[in-house]
Design a protein around this motif. Structure first.
Motif, PDB file in Angstrom:
ATOM      1  N   ALA A 273      15.914   1.518  10.873  1.00  0.00           N
ATOM      2  CA  ALA A 273      15.461   1.946  12.102  1.00  0.00           C
ATOM      3  C   ALA A 273      15.506   0.614  12.191  1.00  0.00           C
ATOM      4  O   ALA A 273      14.748  -0.096  11.573  1.00  0.00           O
ATOM      5  N   ARG A 274      16.521  -0.035  13.360  1.00  0.00           N
ATOM      6  CA  ARG A 274      15.953  -1.206  14.087  1.00  0.00           C
ATOM      7  C   ARG A 274      14.467  -1.733  13.849  1.00  0.00           C
ATOM      8  O   ARG A 274      14.738  -3.011  13.323  1.00  0.00           O
ATOM      9  N   GLU A 275      13.381  -1.109  14.263  1.00  0.00           N
ATOM     10  CA  GLU A 275      11.961  -1.342  14.498  1.00  0.00           C
ATOM     11  C   GLU A 275      11.458  -1.611  13.351  1.00  0.00           C
ATOM     12  O   GLU A 275      10.626  -2.616  13.158  1.00  0.00           O
ATOM     13  N   SER A 276      12.034  -0.450  11.641  1.00  0.00           N
ATOM     14  CA  SER A 276      11.454  -1.033  10.838  1.00  0.00           C
ATOM     15  C   SER A 276      12.126  -2.334   9.942  1.00  0.00           C
ATOM     16  O   SER A 276      11.176  -3.250   9.207  1.00  0.00           O
ATOM     17  N   VAL A 277      13.720  -2.498  10.054  1.00  0.00           N
ATOM     18  CA  VAL A 277      13.912  -3.572   9.399  1.00  0.00           C
ATOM     19  C   VAL A 277      13.712  -4.760  10.505  1.00  0.00           C
ATOM     20  O   VAL A 277      12.896  -5.889   9.196  1.00  0.00           O
ATOM     21  N   LEU A 278      13.554  -4.734  11.102  1.00  0.00           N
ATOM     22  CA  LEU A 278      12.787  -6.535  12.016  1.00  0.00           C
ATOM     23  C   LEU A 278      11.177  -6.133  12.374  1.00  0.00           C
ATOM     24  O   LEU A 278      10.758  -7.553  11.833  1.00  0.00           O
ATOM     25  N   HIS A 279      10.334  -5.314  11.783  1.00  0.00           N
ATOM     26  CA  HIS A 279       9.425  -5.001  11.522  1.00  0.00           C
ATOM     27  C   HIS A 279       8.980  -5.417   9.895  1.00  0.00           C
ATOM     28  O   HIS A 279       7.564  -6.502  10.066  1.00  0.00           O
ATOM     29  N   ALA A 280       9.722  -4.769   9.022  1.00  0.00           N
ATOM     30  CA  ALA A 280       9.657  -5.192   7.469  1.00  0.00           C
ATOM     31  C   ALA A 280       9.322  -7.253   7.433  1.00  0.00           C
ATOM     32  O   ALA A 280       9.070  -7.400   6.694  1.00  0.00           O
ATOM     33  N   THR A 281      11.270  -7.788   8.701  1.00  0.00           N
ATOM     34  CA  THR A 281      11.718  -8.761   7.674  1.00  0.00           C
ATOM     35  C   THR A 281      10.379  -9.523   8.866  1.00  0.00           C
ATOM     36  O   THR A 281       9.446 -10.516   8.059  1.00  0.00           O
ATOM     37  N   ALA A 282       9.936  -9.172   9.905  1.00  0.00           N
ATOM     38  CA  ALA A 282       8.455 -10.123  10.162  1.00  0.00           C
ATOM     39  C   ALA A 282       7.104 -10.452   9.257  1.00  0.00           C
ATOM     40  O   ALA A 282       7.071 -11.520   9.263  1.00  0.00           O
ATOM     41  N   GLU A 283       7.129  -9.080   8.731  1.00  0.00           N
ATOM     42  CA  GLU A 283       5.738  -8.835   7.660  1.00  0.00           C
ATOM     43  C   GLU A 283       6.283  -9.999   6.890  1.00  0.00           C
ATOM     44  O   GLU A 283       5.381 -10.651   6.197  1.00  0.00           O
ATOM     45  N   MET A 284       7.490 -10.003   6.348  1.00  0.00           N
ATOM     46  CA  MET A 284       7.942 -11.180   5.380  1.00  0.00           C
ATOM     47  C   MET A 284       7.358 -12.284   5.791  1.00  0.00           C
ATOM     48  O   MET A 284       7.009 -13.370   5.158  1.00  0.00           O
ATOM     49  N   LEU A 285       7.669 -13.106   6.511  1.00  0.00           N
ATOM     50  CA  LEU A 285       8.552 -13.834   7.687  1.00  0.00           C
ATOM     51  C   LEU A 285       6.799 -15.240   7.562  1.00  0.00           C
ATOM     52  O   LEU A 285       5.964 -15.929   6.671  1.00  0.00           O
ATOM     53  N   ASP A 286       5.773 -14.206   8.112  1.00  0.00           N
ATOM     54  CA  ASP A 286       4.731 -14.018   7.968  1.00  0.00           C
ATOM     55  C   ASP A 286       4.301 -14.124   6.421  1.00  0.00           C
ATOM     56  O   ASP A 286       3.176 -15.371   7.072  1.00  0.00           O
ATOM     57  N   TRP A 287       4.514 -13.234   5.994  1.00  0.00           N
ATOM     58  CA  TRP A 287       3.406 -13.674   4.689  1.00  0.00           C
ATOM     59  C   TRP A 287       3.681 -14.897   4.068  1.00  0.00           C
ATOM     60  O   TRP A 287       3.265 -15.458   3.181  1.00  0.00           O
ATOM     61  N   LEU A 288       5.050 -15.154   4.065  1.00  0.00           N
ATOM     62  CA  LEU A 288       5.472 -16.499   3.985  1.00  0.00           C
ATOM     63  C   LEU A 288       4.908 -17.345   4.355  1.00  0.00           C
ATOM     64  O   LEU A 288       4.118 -18.526   3.552  1.00  0.00           O
ATOM     65  N   ASP A 289       4.938 -17.467   5.622  1.00  0.00           N
ATOM     66  CA  ASP A 289       4.294 -18.842   6.451  1.00  0.00           C
ATOM     67  C   ASP A 289       2.767 -18.898   5.554  1.00  0.00           C
ATOM     68  O   ASP A 289       2.132 -19.955   5.640  1.00  0.00           O
ATOM     69  N   ARG A 290       1.935 -17.519   5.967  1.00  0.00           N
ATOM     70  CA  ARG A 290       0.264 -17.603   4.996  1.00  0.00           C
ATOM     71  C   ARG A 290       0.357 -18.069   4.190  1.00  0.00           C
ATOM     72  O   ARG A 290      -0.667 -18.528   3.656  1.00  0.00           O
ATOM     73  N   THR A 291       1.286 -18.215   3.215  1.00  0.00           N
ATOM     74  CA  THR A 291       0.844 -18.245   1.897  1.00  0.00           C
ATOM     75  C   THR A 291       1.361 -19.396   1.417  1.00  0.00           C
ATOM     76  O   THR A 291       1.032 -19.873  -0.162  1.00  0.00           O
ATOM     77  N   ILE A 292       3.284 -19.866   1.581  1.00  0.00           N
ATOM     78  CA  ILE A 292       3.385 -21.170   1.444  1.00  0.00           C
ATOM     79  C   ILE A 292       4.569 -21.439   2.064  1.00  0.00           C
ATOM     80  O   ILE A 292       4.356 -22.273   1.441  1.00  0.00           O
ATOM     81  N   GLY A 293       3.920 -21.740   3.202  1.00  0.00           N
ATOM     82  CA  GLY A 293       4.651 -22.024   4.182  1.00  0.00           C
ATOM     83  C   GLY A 293       3.633 -22.741   5.290  1.00  0.00           C
ATOM     84  O   GLY A 293       2.913 -23.620   4.940  1.00  0.00           O
ATOM     85  N   LYS A 294       4.123 -22.831   6.517  1.00  0.00           N
ATOM     86  CA  LYS A 294       3.339 -23.537   8.012  1.00  0.00           C
ATOM     87  C   LYS A 294       2.052 -23.404   7.517  1.00  0.00           C
ATOM     88  O   LYS A 294       1.299 -24.446   8.242  1.00  0.00           O
ATOM     89  N   ARG A 295       1.475 -22.621   7.636  1.00  0.00           N
ATOM     90  CA  ARG A 295       0.640 -21.512   7.946  1.00  0.00           C
ATOM     91  C   ARG A 295      -0.506 -21.074   6.724  1.00  0.00           C
ATOM     92  O   ARG A 295      -1.592 -20.415   6.392  1.00  0.00           O
ATOM     93  N   ARG A 296      -0.108 -21.914   4.985  1.00  0.00           N
ATOM     94  CA  ARG A 296      -0.992 -21.180   4.308  1.00  0.00           C
ATOM     95  C   ARG A 296      -2.152 -22.199   4.147  1.00  0.00           C
ATOM     96  O   ARG A 296      -2.599 -22.749   4.963  1.00  0.00           O
ATOM     97  N   ASP A 297      -2.915 -20.774   3.727  1.00  0.00           N
ATOM     98  CA  ASP A 297      -4.205 -21.682   3.589  1.00  0.00           C
ATOM     99  C   ASP A 297      -4.682 -22.201   2.303  1.00  0.00           C
ATOM    100  O   ASP A 297      -4.457 -20.975   1.103  1.00  0.00           O
TER     101      ASP A 297
END
Length: 809
Positions: free
Chosen positions: A785-809
C-alpha cells in the motif's frame, strides 16, 4: 537517547471480524481469518500515517521499468507496466485465509500485490515504431497477460473493485479490447490457457453455485495421526469444518472452452477443486490435478492429497484417474502411472509423459523411469529413459527431443541428458551451487515460456557470464548430438545485456534487455550483430541521477573476497565522513569460488521496491547496499558457522568504508528485511560495530520454525543448540543499541508471522532496551500500500535521524 517504549495497538475482536470466517482477531493470532474488520465503504488512512520528503515520495512511487513478454512466432514483445504501490483501500478489502490462499470473495481472486495498468505491444520487425497500447479505462487493472498461439490477441484477467474479475481479450491489429461476461474463477490463480488462436480453456464459477456457507463462530480443530510429517509453519490454513466448506464453495470450478466472443462450452463432468489444468497442445485433452478430502490442516492446498485425471474434452470423458498422493497419504507401490509431474509433447495432440517412481520388494527405490503414452491408448505406455538418480526435470524440446536432468550422488552437480534412439546422452553438467551461470539457462521458445527451443538440432543457453571481474552475459548454441558449443553473443563490458529470447538463426536474431548502473533496462533487437531499440525508456528515478555509486571490493579476516555497492549523496565531498546504513541479506554457499563472485546487482540499474534503503541516500546518508555476506558451509551443516561468518563479513564491510574515509565509525546502522532483519538483530547481539538496527518482517526465535529455515534442513531437535544460539530473542537482555522493528500484520510468509516481532519487542521492552515496533495493517511479507510504504520509509528515516543522524541523542 531517552528510553521510550511504543506499545502496538491491540487488534480488537468484533462481530465484523467474524463476518466471513470466525477465528479470533486478537493481537496474538498468527492466522487471521478475515484480515479486514468488515468495512462497508472506502478505507480512509488515519492521521498516524506519515510521509517522507517529496523526493523520497517520488522515488518510491515511480512506476518501475516494464516487464517483457516475448512471442517468438510473431516477433512481438508485450511490455507490461505494473503499479509501484497499491491503494490502502484495495489492500484492506475483506479477504479469506483459505488453504494457503488470501482470497477476495468480491473479485474472486487470490493474492495481494501490484497489478498491470497498461500493456504496450512492439514488433521486432519494426524497432522504434509506435507501440499498440492496451490501457483499460475506469480503473480496471490487468493480470495474467498471455499471447494467443498466433500472436494476434492477448488475454488477461480484468480486475475491478466492485465485482468479479473477468476475462479480457485484446485484438492487437485493431487495438480494441473486449471484456467478456464469462464467469471465470481466478481463486487458484491464472484461470485460462490458450488452446487455439480463437479459444481458451478456463476455470469457471459453477453455473449452479449456491450461496456461501453462513457465518459461524467455530473453534479451531487440527489433528494429526500417523507417521512423522515435518512441515513448515504456513499461514492462512484451513482450521475447522467451516473452513473446509468455505474452501469448497469459493474454489469449486467447472472447466469450459471459451471463444473470443465469450461463449462458454462447459465440459460435462469436469467440476471440482482443480489445482491445475493443463490442456494438450491441440486442446483436445487436458490433465487436471483434483484435490480430494480429507484436507490436511497443516499445509496449503498445493500439498493436499490429489489425483491426476486425464480428460477427453470433446466427449466429456475421464480417461484415467491416478492414485491419490499428497501430504500424509501412503504411497501405492503397485500403481506406476502417476503423472503428478507430467509433460505434454509439443506438436503432438495426445502424447503425455510422466515419471514412474517405484520401489523394490525391500522398499528401496528403483531407478526412475520416464514413461510416455498416447492418451487415446492408455494401456500401452512406453519407457523413454531411466535414471539411477531421481529425475528432476523432463520433457520434450520444440523439436521433439526428449530430455531430463538429475543430480550427482553428492548433489554437487546438475546433469542434463538428451534421449536419442541409442539411449540418454549427457549434454552438459554444471555445479548445483553455480551462481555464475557457467552453462547458462536453457531458453524456451518464447524466452522463458513454452517448450525448450530447438533449432536444427541445437538448443540455446543464455547466462550472466559472471566472473571475477563481474558479469558479461552471453548466448551459446549447443548441438545436442555432438555437444559442440558456439558462442553467438557476448555483452560488452560496462553494460549488463542479457538475451531474453531467440527469434531465429538464419539470419541470427534475438531480443536483449540492456542496462547499466545508470541506464534503465531497454529492449533491443539484435540482428546480424546490429542493435535496434524496440521502445526506448527514460530513467524512472531521476532523483538518483546525481548520486555517487561505487563498487567496493575488500576481504574479511579469513581471506574470503567480498564486495558491495556504495551509494553516496549527490554533491558528496571526498573525505567527508557520513552516517551510514548497511543493508544486508546473508546467503549460504558450499563453494568458496561461488561465494566470492561479485554481486550482479552491482552492475545493474537501481532496483526500488517498497520502503527502499535507497531513500536514505536522498536524505544525506551513505548506503552500503547488498554487501556480500556469504555463509560458507559443508554439506549438511549449513549454519554451524553462521554467527562468526555473519559478524566477520559485516565487520569487514564497515571497516572498509571507514578505512576509505566515507563512514563515521560511531554512526553506523545495519538493516534488512526477512532473513536480513533476523541477521541485523543478531549483529546487535554479537558485534560492536553498529549503533542501531532496522529490522523489517523478520523471525527472531528459530524454535518457532522447528523444521528448518532458509537452506537449513536439520530440525530443532537435531540441532537444538544451533537454533537457540542464533535466535536473537534468547539474547534480548544483551541488546543495548536501539532497534526499530517493522512488520506486516497479515504476514503470510512461512516462519515470519507478526507474532515473531511482537514477542521480540515485548522481550526487548522487558529487558529495558530502546525499541520501537511498527505494525502495518493488512500488509503481508512485502509491503504494497502506498500509505504503508511511505510510512515505513518515514519511520526508517526518522529512526536514522534519531540514532545516527542529525537528531541523534
Amino acid at each position: 537517547m531517552r528510553r521510550t517504549m511504543f506499545q502496538p495497538l491491540p487488534i480488537r475482536t468484533s462481530a465484523a471480524c467474524a463476518l466471513l470466517l470466525a477465528l479470533g482477531c486478537g493481537a496474538d493470532d498468527v492466522h487471521a481469518r478475515a484480515d479486514n474488520p468488515g468495512t462497508a465503504g472506502p478505507v480512509l488512512a488515519g492521521p498516524e500515517y506519515r510521509q517522507p520528503g517529496a523526493d523520497v515520495v517520488a522515488l518510491l512511487t515511480a512506476p518501475p521499468p516494464p516487464e517483457s513478454l516475448l512471442h517468438a512466432r510473431s516477433g512481438q514483445v508485450a511490455l507490461l507496466f505494473r503499479e509501484p504501490v497499491i491503494s490502502l483501500d484495495r489492500l484492506a478489502r475483506q479477504r479469506l485465509g483459505l488453504a494457503g490462499f488470501r482470497f477476495d470473495p468480491v473479485t474472486r481472486t487470490s493474492g495481494v500485490g501490484p497489478l498491470l495498468t497498461r500493456v504496450e505491444v512492439v514488433s521486432a520487425a519494426a524497432p522504434g515504431g509506435e507501440p499498440t497500447v492496451w490501457q483499460p479505462a475506469d480503473g480496471t487493472l490487468l493480470d495474467h497477460v498471455r499471447f494467443a498461439p498466433d500472436g494476434r490477441h492477448l488475454s488477461a484477467l480484468a480486475i475491478v473493485a466492485d465485482g468479479p474479475a473477468r476475462l479480457a481479450v485484446f485484438d492487437i491489429a485493431s487495438g480494441r479490447a473486449r471484456t467478456l461476461s464469462t464467469p471465470v474463477n481466478a481463486a487458484w490463480g491464472e484461470p485460462c490457457r490458450w488452446i487455439s488462436p480463437d479459444a481458451l480453456l478456463c476455470r469457471l464459477t459453477p453455473a449452479d453455485l449456491g450461496p456461501a456457507p453462513p457465518t459461524q463462530i467455530v473453534p479451531t480443530t487440527v489433528e494429526h495421526t500417523g507417521a512423522p510429517t515435518p512441515t513448515r509453519t504456513y499461514a492462512n490454513l484451513l482450521e475447522n469444518d467451516h473452513d473446509d466448506a468455505l474452501f469448497e464453495h469459493w474454489f469449486d470450478v467447472e472447466i469450459a472452452r471459451v471463444s473470443l466472443d465469450g461463449r462458454a462450452e462447459r465440459v460435462p463432468g469436469m467440476r471440482g477443486l482443480f489445482a491445475s489444468v493443463a490442456p494438450s497442445p491441440d486442446g483436445a485433452f487436458a490433465v487436471v490435478d483434483r484435490l480430494v478430502r480429507p484436507y490436511p490442516r497443516l499445509v496449503p492446498a498445493r500439498r493436499f492429497p490429489s489425483a491426476i485425471e486425464v480428460w477427453d474434452l470433446a466427449r466429456g470423458e475421464r480417461r484415467h484417474t491416478s492414485r491419490v498422493a499428497g501430504f500424509g497419504v501412503e504411497q501405492d507401490e503397485d500403481e506406476s502411472f502417476d503423472p503428478r509431474d507430467f509433460a505434454w509433447k509439443p506438436g503432438t495432440p495426445t502424447t503425455l509423459g510422466w515419471i514412474a517412481r517405484d520401489t523394490g520388494p525391500d522398499g528401496s527405490p528403483l531407478p526412475d523411469r520416464w514413461m510416455a503414452l498416447s492418451v487415446t491408448d492408455l494401456a500401452t505406455p512406453v519407457e523413454i529413459a531411466r535414471s539411477d538418480r531421481p529425475i528432476r526435470q523432463f520433457g520434450w524440446t520444440a523439436g521433439g527431443t526428449p530430455f531430463f536432468s538429475n543430480r550427482s550422488e553428492d548433489r554437487a552437480s546438475v546433469r542434463v541428458y538428451a534421449v536419442f534412439e541409442d539411449g540418454p546422452q549427457l549434454v552438459f553438467e554444471r555445479s548445483a551451487a553455480d551462481r555464475a551461470g557457467e552453462a547458462g539457462r536453457v531458453l524456451s521458445v518464447n524466452g522463458s515460456d513454452g517448450p525448450v527451443l530447438e533449432l536444427d538440432g541445437s538448443i540455446f543457453l543464455a547466462g550472466e557470464g559472471q566472473g571475477r571481474d563481474g558479469p558479461q552475459p552471453f548466448l551459446d548454441s549447443l548441438q545436442l548430438r555432438s555437444r559442440k558449443s558456439e558462442r553467438l553473443f557476448t555483452a560488452e563490458r560496462g553494460v549488463f545485456e542479457q538475451v531474453l529470447g531467440v527469434l531465429g538463426t538464419n539470419p541470427p536474431v534475438w531480443v536483449t534487455s540492456r542496462e547499466s548502473e545508470s541506464a534503465p533496462p531497454n529492449l533491443y533487437v539484435v540482428r546480424n550483430g546490429k542493435h535496434a531499440a524496440l521502445r526506448p525508456f527514460a530513467t524512472p528515478y531521476p532523483q538518483l541521477a546525481n548520486v555517487n555509486r561505487r563498487l567496493l571490493t575488500y576481504q574479511r579476516a579469513d581471506g574470503v573476497a567480498l564486495s558491495a555497492t556504495l551509494y553516496l549523496p549527490a554533491g558528496y565531498r571526498e573525505g567527508t565522513r557520513l552516517p551510514t546504513l548497511v543493508w544486508i541479506y546473508p546467503r549460504e554457499f558450499s563453494e568458496r569460488e561461488q561465494a566470492e563472485l561479485l554481486d550482479v546487482r552491482s552492475f545493474r540499474f537501481h532496483r526500488v521496491r517498497g520502503p527502499s534503503p535507497l531513500a536514505a541516500v536522498l536524505e544525506g546518508y551513505a548506503v552500503l547496499l547488498n554487501p556480500t555476506v556469504p555463509i560458507l558451509h559443508e554439506q549438511g551443516a549449513v549454519n554451524d558457522d553462521y554467527l562468526p561468518q555473519l559478524v566477520a563479513s559485516t565487520e569487514a564491510a564497515v571497516d572498509h568504508v571507514v578505512a576509505i574515509g566515507v563512514t563515521d565509525p560511531a554512526r553506523v546502522a545495519v538493516g534488512g528485511r526477512s532473513y536480513g532483519a533476523f541477521s541485523s538483530a543478531n549483529l546487535l547481539v554479537h558485534s560492536q560495530r553498529f549503533a542501531t538496527a532496522i529490522a523489517m518482517s523478520g523471525a527472531y526465535n528459530r524454535t518457532l520454525t522447528p523444521f528448518g529455515f532458509q537452506r537449513e534442513r536439520r530440525s530443532f531437535w537435531e540441532a537444538t543448540e544451533l537454533y537457540t544460539s542464533i535466535s536473537p530473542f534468547f539474547f534480548a537482555d544483551r541488546i543495548r543499541q536501539p532497534l526499530l522493528l517493522v512488520h506486516g500484520a497479515a504476514d503470510e510468509n512461512a516462519g515470519t508471522p507478526a507474532m515473531q516481532t511482537r514477542r521480540f519487542f515485548h522481550a526487548l521492552a522487558g529487558a529495558g532496551a530502546t525499541a520501537r515496533y511498527v505494525e502495518l495493517p493488512y500488509e503481508g511479507h512485502n509491503y504494497w500500500a502506498r500509505e504503508s510504504v511511505l510510512h515505513a520509509t518515514a519511520e526508517m528515516l526518522d529512526w536514522l535521524d534519531r540514532t545516527i543522524g542529525k537528531r541523534r541523542d
